[in-house]
Write a protein that holds these residues in place. Structure first.
Motif, PDB file in Angstrom:
ATOM      1  N   LYS A 186       0.830  -1.207   0.000  1.00  0.00           N
ATOM      2  CA  LYS A 186       0.000   0.000   0.000  1.00  0.00           C
ATOM      3  C   LYS A 186       0.869   1.264   0.000  1.00  0.00           C
ATOM      4  O   LYS A 186       0.558   2.246  -0.685  1.00  0.00           O
ATOM      5  N   LEU A 189       2.296   1.793  -3.518  1.00  0.00           N
ATOM      6  CA  LEU A 189       1.305   2.356  -4.437  1.00  0.00           C
ATOM      7  C   LEU A 189       1.077   3.835  -4.144  1.00  0.00           C
ATOM      8  O   LEU A 189       0.961   4.658  -5.067  1.00  0.00           O
ATOM      9  N   LEU A 190       1.035   4.184  -2.864  1.00  0.00           N
ATOM     10  CA  LEU A 190       0.813   5.572  -2.466  1.00  0.00           C
ATOM     11  C   LEU A 190       1.977   6.461  -2.910  1.00  0.00           C
ATOM     12  O   LEU A 190       1.773   7.536  -3.489  1.00  0.00           O
ATOM     13  N   THR A 192       4.261   5.943  -5.237  1.00  0.00           N
ATOM     14  CA  THR A 192       4.464   6.021  -6.686  1.00  0.00           C
ATOM     15  C   THR A 192       3.259   6.574  -7.425  1.00  0.00           C
ATOM     16  O   THR A 192       3.316   6.800  -8.634  1.00  0.00           O
ATOM     17  N   GLY A 193       2.175   6.784  -6.690  1.00  0.00           N
ATOM     18  CA  GLY A 193       0.964   7.296  -7.322  1.00  0.00           C
ATOM     19  C   GLY A 193       0.344   6.292  -8.268  1.00  0.00           C
ATOM     20  O   GLY A 193      -0.303   6.663  -9.256  1.00  0.00           O
ATOM     21  N   SER A 194       0.536   4.996  -7.970  1.00  0.00           N
ATOM     22  CA  SER A 194       0.049   3.932  -8.839  1.00  0.00           C
ATOM     23  C   SER A 194      -1.226   3.309  -8.275  1.00  0.00           C
ATOM     24  O   SER A 194      -1.421   3.246  -7.066  1.00  0.00           O
ATOM     25  N   LYS A 195      -2.063   2.807  -9.172  1.00  0.00           N
ATOM     26  CA  LYS A 195      -3.299   2.142  -8.760  1.00  0.00           C
ATOM     27  C   LYS A 195      -3.096   0.635  -8.641  1.00  0.00           C
ATOM     28  O   LYS A 195      -3.856  -0.048  -7.959  1.00  0.00           O
ATOM     29  N   THR A 196      -2.087   0.115  -9.342  1.00  0.00           N
ATOM     30  CA  THR A 196      -1.839  -1.329  -9.345  1.00  0.00           C
ATOM     31  C   THR A 196      -0.350  -1.607  -9.165  1.00  0.00           C
ATOM     32  O   THR A 196       0.490  -0.717  -9.320  1.00  0.00           O
ATOM     33  N   THR A 197      -0.051  -2.872  -8.858  1.00  0.00           N
ATOM     34  CA  THR A 197       1.349  -3.290  -8.739  1.00  0.00           C
ATOM     35  C   THR A 197       2.078  -3.105 -10.067  1.00  0.00           C
ATOM     36  O   THR A 197       3.239  -2.700 -10.096  1.00  0.00           O
ATOM     37  N   GLY A 199       1.595  -0.819 -12.262  1.00  0.00           N
ATOM     38  CA  GLY A 199       1.943   0.592 -12.369  1.00  0.00           C
ATOM     39  C   GLY A 199       3.155   0.941 -11.536  1.00  0.00           C
ATOM     40  O   GLY A 199       4.011   1.734 -11.946  1.00  0.00           O
ATOM     41  N   TYR A 203       6.815   2.351 -12.726  1.00  0.00           N
ATOM     42  CA  TYR A 203       7.496   3.481 -12.088  1.00  0.00           C
ATOM     43  C   TYR A 203       8.951   3.121 -11.777  1.00  0.00           C
ATOM     44  O   TYR A 203       9.882   3.884 -12.029  1.00  0.00           O
TER      45      TYR A 203
END
Length: 220
Positions: A186, A189-190, A192-197, A199, A203
Motif C-alpha cells: 500500500k 502504491l501511495l 508512486t501514485g500507482s493504482k496497481t502493482t 503501475g 514506475y
C-alpha cells in the motif's frame, strides 16, 4: 602514424565481419581481434596490447555493460565504444554512467562508426545524436522521480511482486508477516501514485530502480 590494435565483440558473426571490414580500411587501426562474448575479450586483453574495444551490449555469459564495468576497473587506459540495437533511455544512462568512451546504435552508418572510432582514439568521447537524445530523456525522468523515496524493504517487496509472488509467499521469503507485506504494498502504491502493482513496477523501471535483467533492484 601509430596504429591502435582493437577488439570487436559481438555474438553475431555476420555483424562482426561487417564491422571488421569497415574498420580494416582505417589507417589508424592495427590488428583486429574478434570475440563473441565478454569473457573472451578479457582473455584477449591479457594476451595482446589493445587500445580500443568495440562491443555489443547483448552478449552471453558477460554482457556489454558487465564488460564495460570490468574494463574500466582493470584496464582503465583501454577505450571502449558500445554498439547496440537498444537505445532506450535506461540503457543509455547506464552505459554513460559506467564510463563508456562512445556509444552508437548498431544501425549507424559506416561513416559515423569510423568518425566515432577516430574521435575516441583522439581522446574525446563520441555519442551519436540518438544516444544523446535518449540520455536527456533519462536525465529528465530521473529528475521527475528524485523526490520520491522508497525504502530498501519496499524495494525488496516490489521486486518480489514483479515476479508475481503472493503476499504469503513474500512474507515467507522475507520472514515478515502478511500484514506487513500488505502495508509495504500500500505504501509503494501511495508513494508512486500507482493504482496497481503493475503501475508501481513501471514506475521503478522508469526511475532506474528496477534492474530488468536480474529481476531485482539496483542502486545507482
Amino acid at each position: 602514424m601509430k596504429k591502435t590494435n582493437i577488439i570487436i565483440a559481438d555474438d553475431h558473426l555476420m555483424f562482426l565481419e561487417g564491422i571488421n571490414t569497415i574498420l580494416s580500411d582505417m589507417e589508424e587501426i592495427g590488428e583486429i581481434h574478434i570475440a563473441t562474448e565478454g569473457k573472451q575479450v578479457i582473455r584477449l586483453l591479457s594476451q595482446f596490447e589493445v587500445g580500443l574495444i568495440i562491443s555489443d551490449i547483448s552478449m552471453p555469459k558477460m554482457d556489454g555493460i558487465e564488460l564495460l564495468t570490468e574494463i574500466k576497473k582493470k584496464h582503465s587506459k583501454v577505450k571502449i565504444i558500445m554498439l547496440s540495437m537498444l537505445d532506450n533511455h535506461r540503457t543509455v544512462h547506464k552505459v554513460i554512467q559506467k564510463g563508456a568512451d562512445g556509444f552508437v546504435p548498431k544501425f549507424t552508418s559506416k561513416d559515423e562508426l569510423q568518425k566515432a572510432v577516430r574521435t575516441v582514439l583522439g581522446n574525446e568521447q563520441y555519442f551519436s545524436k540518438l544516444i544523446k537524445e535518449r540520455y536527456m530523456e533519462s536525465v529528465f525522468k530521473r529528475k521527475k522521480y528524485k523526490n520520491i523515496e522508497i525504502s530498501p524493504r519496499e524495494k525488496e517487496v516490489l521486486a518480489l511482486l514483479s515476479e508475481e509472488l503472493t503476499s504469503k509467499e513474500i512474507s515467507e521469503k522475507l520472514f515478515i508477516s502478511v500484514n506487513t507485506v500488505e502495508t509495504h504494498r500500500k505504501n509503494i502504491l501511495l508513494k508512486t501514485g500507482s493504482k496497481t502493482t503493475t503501475g508501481a513496477v513501471k514506475y521503478a523501471i522508469e526511475s532506474g530502480l528496477f534492474d530488468n535483467k536480474k529481476r531485482g533492484f539496483t542502486y545507482m
